[in-house]
Design a protein around this motif. Structure first.
Motif, PDB file in Angstrom:
ATOM      1  N   LEU B  21     -41.279  30.539  -2.365  1.00 18.69           N
ATOM      2  CA  LEU B  21     -39.970  30.907  -1.822  1.00 18.69           C
ATOM      3  C   LEU B  21     -39.521  32.254  -2.393  1.00 18.69           C
ATOM      4  N   PRO B  25     -39.998  36.807   1.557  1.00 22.40           N
ATOM      5  CA  PRO B  25     -38.685  37.072   2.162  1.00 22.40           C
ATOM      6  C   PRO B  25     -38.555  36.361   3.510  1.00 22.40           C
ATOM      7  N   GLY B  26     -37.396  35.808   3.746  1.00 24.51           N
ATOM      8  CA  GLY B  26     -37.148  35.168   5.038  1.00 24.51           C
ATOM      9  C   GLY B  26     -37.783  33.810   5.182  1.00 24.51           C
ATOM     10  N   LYS B  28     -38.147  29.763   4.911  1.00 24.12           N
ATOM     11  CA  LYS B  28     -37.172  28.681   5.060  1.00 24.12           C
ATOM     12  C   LYS B  28     -37.792  27.400   4.519  1.00 24.12           C
ATOM     13  N   PRO B  47     -37.839  31.451  11.422  1.00 24.29           N
ATOM     14  CA  PRO B  47     -38.276  31.969  10.127  1.00 24.29           C
ATOM     15  C   PRO B  47     -39.728  32.438  10.198  1.00 24.29           C
ATOM     16  N   SER B 139     -34.381  27.355  -8.699  1.00 25.69           N
ATOM     17  CA  SER B 139     -35.179  28.510  -8.278  1.00 25.69           C
ATOM     18  C   SER B 139     -36.264  28.719  -9.330  1.00 25.69           C
ATOM     19  N   THR B 157     -23.932  27.432   6.470  1.00 27.50           N
ATOM     20  CA  THR B 157     -24.151  28.269   5.293  1.00 27.50           C
ATOM     21  C   THR B 157     -23.751  27.496   4.040  1.00 27.50           C
ATOM     22  N   SER B 161     -28.795  30.134  -2.874  1.00 22.42           N
ATOM     23  CA  SER B 161     -29.308  31.474  -2.602  1.00 22.42           C
ATOM     24  C   SER B 161     -30.699  31.355  -1.990  1.00 22.42           C
ATOM     25  N   GLU B 162     -31.178  32.461  -1.510  1.00 20.68           N
ATOM     26  CA  GLU B 162     -32.403  32.416  -0.699  1.00 20.68           C
ATOM     27  C   GLU B 162     -33.610  31.879  -1.454  1.00 20.68           C
ATOM     28  N   ASP B 163     -33.553  32.015  -2.798  1.00 14.96           N
ATOM     29  CA  ASP B 163     -34.721  31.574  -3.560  1.00 14.96           C
ATOM     30  C   ASP B 163     -34.527  30.170  -4.148  1.00 14.96           C
TER      31      ASP B 163
END
Lengths: 778, 287, 165
Positions: B21, B25-26, B28, B47, B139, B157, B161-163
């Protein structure tokens, strides 16, 4: 006769394949080298197409072709039977007029890549103002489809305006008038449409598998579009996963996969996605109108008036403009009353409407039975009594819509319903519940249906498939063949999608010939094999094609009796058929089996002098009139006035479809019809925003009922045969739907009327019910 | 119906998943896939990489700890709905899980996945908020705790966070006086389908019968599942009787921007939130 | 990607794209066309199969997610003779067009595996994830009641139909 075959709940011959996952639907078909089509569809209600760039799509590995209007223009627009108003181009030509209109077709090696291809086609649109509201469209403020001069492309009108005016002016007249919406619906067969074409240039012929209710008509239309004679087009409707009228159209996609197959020399298949189905397959209903009853305080109705608009959508398709006419035929329902009925056909920037289960008749009966209920409430009379007071009592009955209804006994039917439901007991329970603060409502409706089309002469009035290159009237046909082994094969031209024709027709033939139901195979849906038939719609198959089959079986029986008489050295008049063979009346031991009769029949030298070999017959049947099923329904609901939530507690249906061949199948048809009518009342609504975007384009937002949303239904029947066909049958496919939506609405209004509510437009979602109560301070 | 192409990885350990992850990037994260796959099929969301955590051991359990119940990232809705410990300590969550989706969706979709998806009308987030649950977000650089009430940031949302992966939901165990309930009007009516308005109520009742603490989670009416703080505060110190329930209900949408949608006007959804606040509180207070 | 799973008792291995849905793998690659597709939002349930014994919408599972799983489709249900649920659907007219039927049957099988004596209400809610447009569910409920009784070794409830000749 084989005792007890007619009227018996025989389990279905269709089912073993279907319950084991072995039934084959169009999307299950595969052909060598088969390609897959997918469509680029308009995201706008109305827009000019400035340009289409397919280069990125063509660059995707596996994409074979991208077609646009330029490629298919010379095939002409989509054919329609009632060609009033602008017809649909096969692919949008310079302009799109509704969301979901097909703009380009991508053909690729698999369906995932085809879908990738559609996303890579760059269409440059210039959005234009759209119009979706019916009354707004009727004003012609915005022209929805610029090929029409006015959005109002036709007006249907029947009855006697003067009689209504006289009633209105009469002394003591009480007038009740309500404006009501009968909302647009998405038919939603669980099987999306699918079409697979194999155009073989070598043979000069095409085979098209299609999820269709009308294989012969589609064959005619494909022939006409592609310049092929009918004997070079073979359309096969294999298992069809529900139709409900939505598969009673020649669709652009059927023509387009045929075109692509011709161009690419490969079979091409397309299967609709559900979201695509919500905009590419026809919609139903979509009326707004004001219904008025003028009557007296003793419940006598002096006149009924409807002034309405009906939503055609952006393009005229098969029967689009004729749907309100079917409603007009039943406008006065079961009542011997003067009417004046007028409905404008209005074009909007929305998908085309056409026949959806009931097709005009549910809408017509909805307005009539809602306003009769309102009238009864106004004069403080029991709604059952008001209805009884105005019934036709003698038949055939000539109605104020200019129709002749074949047979009926409305009073007996309603009385039997009220007894089944224990109407008086329900009213008491309602009163007791009211004291506890619970809002129980009881709703009633009666209905008539016109179906079983139809008499051949109606072809003069447009009831044929002539526009599809198939100039046959709405006859039925049936071919009965006894095979050399003594089994029977029946071939019919219907296009069933779950109605159990294989079983019902086997019962008819078994009854006539004494061959067991197990030994009768019924084939349908393949235009190469089956006799001319115009498909399954409008509750017509049994009354028309079934009658033809009965007549064909009778011809076979007559011939077989002669053969058996010859074999048994008896008179044909003394031959009886039963238990798999024939015997001489009074001498049950003088018997030949069907296998023996068949053997002789296929060895002509053993037949009586001069008799032709073989054992088969075809019959074409044209009824003397349409049939007029009828019935009455009762719903019990409870409304939570705090949330507006409606629970359907009980539903009673008393239908009369004449004689019954298989009560199990008939009940099943009623159940399904009820679910769709109830669902219109409570759940379904195709909602557009003002730009023409469909807001309910998935099953997430377009809620068709689940098992948890419905009760078990309580059914019974009265039986009033018709004399317009030899079996005395009328039709049952649409009755449940025609009878039910207003029954539920009447029940909900009955539950909340004490809070001052007189009408709520469907669907009766909690928010609407609550708002109606709340608006009245409830 | 046909997702775009994507890379698929199915790590065997959480560490592997977290490093994938972090380095993609990007990407899911997918657990049960019951929300993600439909969005991918409709191409509403595509994704480049899907990290399927479904094969990681040790995430599929509901474990009773000293002061909380641990619900792992791969615990399915049906597990949450039928687990006796959850029912005993977190009735609201148990009910909400049982009214999520349908049987097949509940067999496959996960409670933590429903949290991370953060649908505005999902049931279980309201319960998590009301129960004072904690989201354990991990993470490759470590683990942090996010209060449920801070977790739902906006429509679809979350505070992840993304990671980060939501590895666990911790629901506090009930003490003697605390209990909860969830009630809603579903989009099809009754309890069926997403919530038009759904309310999870948690109360703590003292020995004298007065309400010593309360939390109310609201879903369906706004842009995110939210704590109704004023309504809960108004209950504290009261006898939890009819009047105080009604007063609390009247405050339930304070501070919430109620959104009109296909299922109701602002007025109606506000009203429903009040009705179900009353109903959920009554059930919770009745024990 | 290579994927391997047991389908109706046979080990099947194939190459698929990551995006291939389990239902398309079953239908297109294994030619098990009894499992149908009726929507793309995981609502209609026509695609229901059993994955490791649990009713699952195979349109909402990637084929690669089913790696190593034990999948049963409607074609794998009958074991020489019809499964009692199949028999119930036949006896009680639990189907018309048949399109939702395989998924409905698989859901009913899963339901009865978990609860051998469900009430009408439990049946109705147990099959909420499967839409039928033909039957109004009335006879589907009767079919499942029939199957439940026969699976318990009891006589099924009497048929609702009387002959009308």
């Amino acid at each position: 006769m084989t005792a007890g075959v007619i009227g018996k709940a025989i389990r279905r011959k269709e089912d073993p394949a279907l319950i084991q996952g072995k039934g084959l639907y169009t999307d299950d078909m595969k052909m060598a080298g088969m390609l897959h089509a997918a469509f680029v569809r308009s995201p706008f209600g109305k827009a000019r197409i400035v340009g289409i760039d397919a280069s990125a799509a063509m660059a995707i590995e596996g994409v074979h072709a991208v077609y646009t209007a330029d490629d298919v223009r010379d095939l002409g627009p989509l054919l329609a039977q009632v060609a009033i108003g602008a017809l649909r181009p096969l692919l949008a030509d310079g302009v799109v007029n509704h969301v979901g209109e097909a703009v380009a077709m991508v053909v690729a090696s698999d369906r995932y890549i085809a879908q990738d291809g559609t996303k890579a086609v760059d269409v440059d649109y210039e959005p234009l103002e759209a119009v979706v509201d019916l009354e707004d469209a009727a004003s012609d403020r915005v022209i929805a489809n610029d090929s029409n001069e006015s959005n109002v492309i036709h007006v249907w009108e029947v009855g006697d305006a003067d009689a209504v005016a006289a009633a209105r002016a009469s002394e003591g007249a009480i007038e009740v008038s309500v404006k009501m919406i009968n909302q647009r619906l998405i038919p939603t067969a669980i099987e999306p449409r699918s079409a697979l074409a194999d155009y073989n240039a070598g043979y000069g012929s095409v085979t098209l598998y299609s999820s269709s209710q009308i294989p012969h008509a589609v064959a005619g239309a494909i022939g006409k579009t592609f310049g092929l004679t009918s004997n070079n087009v073979r359309v096969i409707a294999p298992e069809v996963g529900g139709g409900f009228g939505a598969k009673l159209n020649y669709y652009a996609e059927e023509a387009l996969v045929t075109f692509a197959s011709r161009e690419l020399g490969s079979p091409v298949k397309w299967t609709e996605t559900r979201r695509e189905a919500s905009v590419a397959t026809i919609h139903g209903r979509g009326w707004v109108g004001t219904a008025t009853i003028i009557g007296t305080s003793d419940g006598k109705i002096l006149a009924y008036e409807l002034d309405a608009l009906s939503d055609m959508g952006a393009y005229t398709q098969n029967f689009t403009v004729a749907i309100p006419l079917l409603g007009q035929y039943v406008a006065p329902g079961q009542y011997d009353i003067p009417i004046h009925w007028k409905i404008g056909c209005v074009v909007t920037n929305a998908p085309t409407t056409d026949a959806y289960r009931g097709a005009g008749r549910p809408e017509a009966i909805f307005y009539l039975e809602r306003i009769i209920d309102a009238f009864a409430r106004q004069i403080g009379m029991d709604p059952a009594d008001v209805r009884k007071k105005n019934f036709f009592e003698e038949f055939p009955a000539a109605t104020a819509a200019g129709m002749l209804m074949d047979s009926g006994d409305y009073r007996a039917n309603l009385d039997k319903l009220l007894e089944l439901a224990d109407y008086q007991g329900l009213r008491q329970k309602q009163e007791e519940a009211r004291k506890e603060g619970r809002n129980i409502g009881i709703g009633l409706s009666t209905y008539v249906e016109v179906c079983g089309f139809g008499p051949s002469a109606l072809a003069e009035g447009g009831f044929s498939w002539a526009a599809y290159g198939l100039p046959a009237a709405f006859n039925g046909s049936g071919l009965v063949r006894v095979n050399p082994d003594g089994t029977a094969t029946v071939m019919i031209g219907t296009g069933p999608s779950g109605q159990g024709h294989e079983t019902t027709w086997a019962q008819i033939v078994s009854d006539a010939l004494g061959i067991s139901v197990d030994n009768v195979q019924v084939r349908h849906g393949d235009t190469r094999d089956s006799p001319m038939g115009i498909g399954t719609f409008g509750s017509r198959s049994l009354a028309v094609d079934g009658s033809a089959t009965a007549q064909a079986a009778e011809k076979v029986r007559t011939k077989a009796a002669r053969v058996a008489a010859h074999m048994l050295e008896a008179s044909p008049d003394d031959i009886e058929f039963a238990d798999g063979g024939a015997h001489v009346a009074g001498s049950p031991d003088k018997t030949v089996t069907w296998a023996e009769i068949a053997e002789v029949s296929y060895q002509p030298h053993r037949l009586p002098e001069g008799m032709e070999g073989g054992m088969e017959a075809n019959a074409v049947f044209s009824p003397a009139n349409a049939t007029w099923p009828f019935g009455s329904h009762l719903a019990v609901v409870e409304v939570d006035d705090t949330t507006g939530d409606v629970v359907l507690m009980d539903y009673f249906a008393m239908d009369d479809c004449g004689n019954v061949i298989n009560p199990m199948i008939v009940d099943g048809q009623v159940h399904g019809g009820l679910a769709q009518g109830i669902s219109q009342a409570l759940f379904e609504h195709a909602i557009f925003d003002e730009d023409g975007n469909l807001l309910t384009g998935s099953l997430l937002d377009y809620p068709i009922p689940t098992a948890g949303d419905l009760p078990s239904f309580q059914l019974d029947r009265t039986t009033t045969p018709t004399d317009v066909n030899p079996m005395g049958v009328k039709g049952i496919g649409e009755a449940g739907t025609i009878g039910s939506a207003q029954t539920v609405v009447n029940a909900v209004i009955d539950a909340v009327a004490h809070m001052g509510v007189t009408h709520i437009d469907m669907p009766l979602r909690p928010k609407r019910v609550w708002q109606a109560i709340h608006r009245n301070g409830g | 119906m046909f997702p775009r192409q994507f890379e698929y990885v199915a790590p065997a350990s959480l560490d592997e998943a977290l490093s994938a992850l972090a380095s993609t990037p990007g990407a899911k994260v997918m657990s049960g896939g019951q929300s993600l796959i439909p969005m991918m099929k409709l191409r509403l969301f595509s994704p480049g990489t899907v990290i399927d955590i479904g094969r990681i051991d040790g995430l599929a359990d509901i474990v009773e700890k000293d002061d909380h119940i641990s619900i792992g990232a791969l615990v399915r809705h049906n597990q949450t709905a039928s687990d006796p410990t959850v029912a005993a300590h977190a009735k609201a969550l148990s009910q909400a899980a049982g009214w999520t989706g349908d049987h097949q969706v509940r067999n496959r979709g996960t409670t933590c996945g429903a949290m991370a998806h953060a649908d505005v009308a999902a049931d279980q987030p309201a319960a998590a908020i009301a129960l004072g649950a904690t989201m354990m977000a991990r993470s490759s650089s470590g683990q942090r705790e996010i209060a449920a009430s801070d977790f739902f940031v906006d429509a679809l949302t979350s505070a992840l966070s993304e990671d980060e992966i939501l590895v666990e939901l911790r629901v506090p165990k009930a003490s003697n006086g605390s209990r909860s309930a969830y009630d809603k009007l579903g989009r099809r009516g009754g309890h069926t389908d997403y919530a038009v308005a759904g309310i999870a109520a948690w109360v703590n009742v003292g020995d004298d019968g007065s309400v010593t603490d309360a939390r109310i989670g609201v879903t369906g009416v706004g842009t995110r599942p939210t704590l109704a703080e004023a309504a809960a505060a108004s209950l504290i110190g009261t006898d939890g009787g009819e009047e105080s329930i009604r007063a609390a209900a009247g405050l339930v949408t304070d501070g919430i921007t109620v959104i009109e949608d296909l299922y109701g006007s602002v007025e109606y959804k506000t009203h429903l939130a009040q009705v179900f606040t009353e109903r959920a509180l009554q059930q919770a207070l009745a024990g | 990607m290579q994927v391997s799973m047991t389908v109706n008792g046979r080990t099947r291995t194939a190459d698929v794209e990551a995006r291939t849905l389990l239902v398309h793998y079953l239908r297109e690659q294994l030619n098990l066309t009894g499992t149908h597709v009726g929507c793309e939002t995981s609502y209609c349930g026509a695609c229901t199969v059993l994955v490791d014994g649990k009713a699952t919408k195979s349109c909402t599972v990637l084929a690669v997610q089913a790696e190593g799983a034990d999948v049963t489709t409607v074609e794998g249900l009958a074991n020489g003779e019809l499964h009692p649920v199949q028999e119930g659907f036949w006896e009680r007219h639990g189907l018309q067009c048949g399109f939702c039927t395989p998924g409905m049957i698989m859901s009913a099988v899963a339901l009865l595996n978990e609860n051998d004596n469900p009430s009408e209400d439990e049946i109705r809610h147990g099959i909420e994830g499967n839409l039928c447009r033909c039957t109004g569910y009335h006879n589907i409920v009767r079919s499942i009641e029939y199957a439940a009784a026969t699976m318990r070794g009891e006589d099924p409830p009497a048929s609702q139909w009387k002959d009308e000749s």
